[in-house]
Design an enzyme around this catalytic site. Structure first.
Site, PDB file in Angstrom:
ATOM      1  CD  GLU A   1      -3.501 -14.339  -2.950  1.00 10.27           C
ATOM      2  OE1 GLU A   1      -3.253 -15.539  -2.774  1.00 10.27           O
ATOM      3  OE2 GLU A   1      -3.076 -13.443  -2.189  1.00 10.27           O
TER       4      GLU A   1
ATOM      5  CE1 TYR B   1       2.104  -5.898  -7.581  1.00 16.47           C
ATOM      6  CE2 TYR B   1      -0.054  -6.730  -8.169  1.00 16.47           C
ATOM      7  CZ  TYR B   1       0.773  -6.039  -7.302  1.00 16.47           C
ATOM      8  OH  TYR B   1       0.249  -5.495  -6.151  1.00 16.47           O
TER       9      TYR B   1
ATOM     10  CB  ALA C   1      -0.915   0.005   1.219  1.00 20.91           C
TER      11      ALA C   1
END
Length: 149
Positions: free
Chosen positions: A108, A120, A75
């Site tokens: 995930e 990613y 985050a």
């Protein structure tokens, strides 16, 4: 904006600031107790923080179990997005997991989160499977992604 961002391993003293980032980032944030448990009781967990001066602006959590690592959460405060700070946090988490002898890393991500999936993929993560109805807030599916370290 010219900022000097620093990165380091999270300590127990950082829990409140990290929890603030969590609350500002997610609709259904982890509790303060969850972060305390990660820091005190989970021997597999390591968290990295990003700081602007002494203010924690982001974090990335990993678990390393045997030769596998998993990103628990990542985050960043909204005002710091788009500056490659999240990318740097993730790269450092990958490097740390590799130093701990992990050979793979997984995570995930919401199927709708195109920005995160792009990051990613940029770092070598590949699509794995789908976890149906993974997110409790709206039952959105999660895409499992993994990378060899």
């Amino acid at each position: 904006m010219n900022r000097k961002i620093s990165y380091r391993v999270m300590t127990s003293e950082d829990i409140h600031q990290v929890h603030h980032v969590e609350e500002e980032t997610f609709q259904h944030p982890w509790t303060l107790a969850a972060f305390e448990n990660e820091m005190i009781n989970n021997r597999f967990a390591t968290y990295l923080v990003a700081e602007d001066k002494e203010r924690i602006i982001g974090y990335c959590g990993t678990w390393v179990i045997l030769d596998d690592s998993h990103i628990t959460n990542i985050a960043l405060l909204d005002e710091y997005r788009g500056q490659r700070i999240g990318e740097t946090l993730l790269r450092k988490a990958m490097k740390l997991a590799k130093m701990k002898k992990a050979k793979t890393m997984s995570l995930e991500v919401r199927v709708s989160n195109e920005k995160a999936k792009h990051l990613y993929r940029k770092l070598g993560f590949q699509k794995g499977g789908i976890r149906k109805h993974y997110y409790s807030d709206n039952h959105e599916d999660a895409l499992v992604m993994w990378v060899n370290l």
